[in-house]
Design an enzyme around this catalytic site. Structure first.
Site, PDB file in Angstrom:
ATOM      1  N   LYS A 125       0.835  -1.218   0.000  1.00 10.14           N
ATOM      2  CA  LYS A 125       0.000   0.000   0.000  1.00 10.14           C
ATOM      3  C   LYS A 125       0.868   1.267   0.000  1.00 10.14           C
ATOM      4  CE  LYS A 125      -1.891  -1.635   3.757  1.00 10.14           C
ATOM      5  NZ  LYS A 125      -1.409  -3.035   3.754  1.00 10.14           N
ATOM      6  N   HIS A 172       4.478   0.693   6.312  1.00  9.02           N
ATOM      7  CA  HIS A 172       4.294   0.947   4.880  1.00  9.02           C
ATOM      8  C   HIS A 172       5.632   1.382   4.288  1.00  9.02           C
ATOM      9  CE1 HIS A 172      -0.327   1.609   5.434  1.00  9.02           C
ATOM     10  NE2 HIS A 172       0.089   0.433   5.817  1.00  9.02           N
ATOM     11  N   THR A 193      -7.165  -7.702  13.231  1.00  7.83           N
ATOM     12  CA  THR A 193      -6.813  -6.523  13.994  1.00  7.83           C
ATOM     13  C   THR A 193      -8.105  -5.943  14.585  1.00  7.83           C
ATOM     14  OG1 THR A 193      -5.487  -4.505  13.996  1.00  7.83           O
ATOM     15  CG2 THR A 193      -6.875  -4.864  12.044  1.00  7.83           C
ATOM     16  N   GLY A 246       9.821  -7.527  11.942  1.00 10.73           N
ATOM     17  CA  GLY A 246      10.886  -8.375  11.391  1.00 10.73           C
ATOM     18  C   GLY A 246      10.502  -9.845  11.340  1.00 10.73           C
ATOM     19  N   GLY A 281       8.540  -4.268  -8.942  1.00  5.59           N
ATOM     20  CA  GLY A 281       9.709  -4.084  -8.080  1.00  5.59           C
ATOM     21  C   GLY A 281       9.367  -3.064  -7.014  1.00  5.59           C
TER      22      GLY A 281
END
Ligand code: GDP
Ligand code: IMO
Ligand code: MG
Length: 424
Positions: free
Chosen positions: A17, A42, A237, A300, A411
């Site tokens: 996003k 993001h 969430t 992570g 990419g």
């Protein structure tokens, strides 16, 4: 009066996003986050330099846009301050280009302790939250005991201490030994730091922009399958991640929603616990993780990887009235000789469905196999550069999802984005 365009994730988050909001931002006067908080990460890549935004909208790297943190967002003042300071060190002017909704709720240091305690208590049933206090902050909002950004303008300290003491009693009752000594002072300082931003009544501000003919992009966080009502509950969430969340989170009427951009990966990922029908536990899944660098931008953590799930995508498209699709991370599948597309589930009790069932626990995906394109897409700059097998994959998805795919991403960089003619 102009309308608000909305961009939101259709899977379990991390669809890309941030990258796309940054790409689209020059077409808008303002970008607004409408829900979630610093559980979001993001990622934007500009000239090879990576920037991860958590609470600040992804329009901030462009020069001309106003950025708004909307009423539906929950804010951790310390993380917000760190984010602002990092951007300002990188030469981005944030202070005059960021407005914060007075009605946005504050994440207190004790909310983070409650998040951790809640996860510990759940044991093997834990959600695998980001640990940022999101659930407890939204819980206080609906319990009507939350503190809002606008409260910093009044008798803030007394209200804060009341809320904190209530949380401390709760933590102690849960058998915790809460220690606030390292957390409270930095948080109070960060609350002070927040006073430099213009606080707005987001609903009035945003509708004023629309009446003035300004173009506004609403940026979602998380993804539709993490929505508190329609996601894979309870592994979700605590906010409304579907399009309706843009209405409540910004104070915009449904009739003032314009385009709804739905964004998805060419495959699928999920981080944290909960069902994931197309998850791969084999080498193909590991390759997706390696090639797609599928590790959480915030925590992570390894992201779980699997094939694209059209049952879930059709469901998410329906929930938000998606008008245009954006497919991300196409290049991650460049070396796959065969690609699988899940178009239906086999149900545990027998039978099949192509519609989202009440529960996706123990459903088995039914796949269609298509040939891969076995071509490096990362240098493609226009539609002419796209190989035939890739175009066939895109056409197959468009046909099965019944919404045009307007943009494909090849990419992480801003530049690695192809807008498809007659679709955009
Ligand atoms: P968000 O939370 O939806 O903004 O997504 P994240 O930033 O958490 O995760 C998306 C990751 O994929 C980031 O590391 C991006 O830099 C990266 N990314 C975005 N688009 C592409 C793409 O088309 N190809 C590749 N290889 N990486 C991408
Ligand atoms: P962006 O905006 C992916 C997941 C967590 C956990 C569940 C609940 O970067 O796409 P929470 O901390 O919100 O209570 O955790 O939701 N989750 C995300 N997964 N991307 C995100 O945000 C996420 N935000 C929360 O891993 O499973
Ligand atoms: Mg993310």
């Amino acid at each position: 009066m102009t309308k608000v365009d909305v961009l939101l994730g259709l899977q379990w988050g991390d669809e890309g996003k941030g990258k796309v909001v940054d790409v689209l931002a020059p077409h808008y006067d303002a970008v607004a986050r409408f829900q979630g908080g610093p559980n979001a990460g993001h990622t934007l890549v500009v000239d090879g330099k990576k920037c991860v935004l958590r609470s600040i909208p992804s329009g901030i790297l462009r020069q001309g846009q106003m950025n708004i943190v909307g009423s539906g967002v929950v804010i951790d003042a310390v993380l917000l301050m760190e984010e602002v300071q990092q951007l300002e060190r990188d030469g981005i002017n944030v202070t005059s280009r960021l407005k914060i909704a007075r009605k946005a709720h504050l994440i207190l240091p004790t909310h983070r302790l409650l998040d951790a305690a809640g996860e510990r208590l759940k044991g093997s049933q834990r959600i695998g939250t980001t640990g940022k206090g999101i659930g407890p902050a939204y819980t206080d909002k609906v319990r009507r005991t939350g503190l809002r950004v606008g409260d910093v303008e009044g008798d803030f300290l007394a209200r804060y201490e009341r809320a904190r003491d209530g949380h401390m009693r709760l933590l102690q009752a849960l058998g915790e030994r809460p220690d606030l000594s390292q957390l409270e002072q930095p948080w109070l300082e960060a609350i002070d730091f927040m006073r430099r931003f213009e606080l707005v009544d987001c609903e009035n501000y945003v509708n004023g922009l629309l009446r003035g003919g300004k173009r506004l992009l609403a940026e979602g966080a998380q993804g539709s399958m993490l929505d508190v009502d329609y996601g894979s509950y309870p592994f979700v969430t605590s906010s409304t991640t579907v399009c309706a969340g843009a209405c409540t989170g910004l104070g915009v009427a449904p009739s003032n929603i314009g385009e709804v951009y739905g964004i998805f990966k060419a495959y699928c990922t999920r981080v944290g616990a909960g069902p994931f029908p197309t998850e791969l536990h084999d080498e193909v899944g590991s390759e997706m993780r390696r090639l797609g660098h599928e590790y959480g931008a915030v925590t992570g953590r390894e992201r779980r990887c699997g094939w694209i799930d059209l049952v879930a995508l059709r469901y998410a498209i329906q929930l938000s009235g998606v008008t245009k699709l954006i497919m991300m991370k196409s290049d991650v599948l460049d070396a796959m000789p065969t690609i699988k597309v899940c178009d239906a589930y086999r149900l545990p009790g027998g039978g099949t469905t192509s519609q989202m069932p009440y529960s996706i626990d123990n459903v088995t995906p039914i796949y269609t196999e298509v040939p891969g394109w076995l071509t490096d897409l990362t240098h493609a700059t226009s539609e002419q550069d796209l190989p035939e097998a890739f175009v066939s994959y895109v056409s197959l998805l468009e046909e099965r999802l019944d919404v045009p795919i307007a943009i494909v991403s090849v990419g992480p960089d801003r530049e690695q984005t192809i807008v498809r003619k007659n679709r955009g």
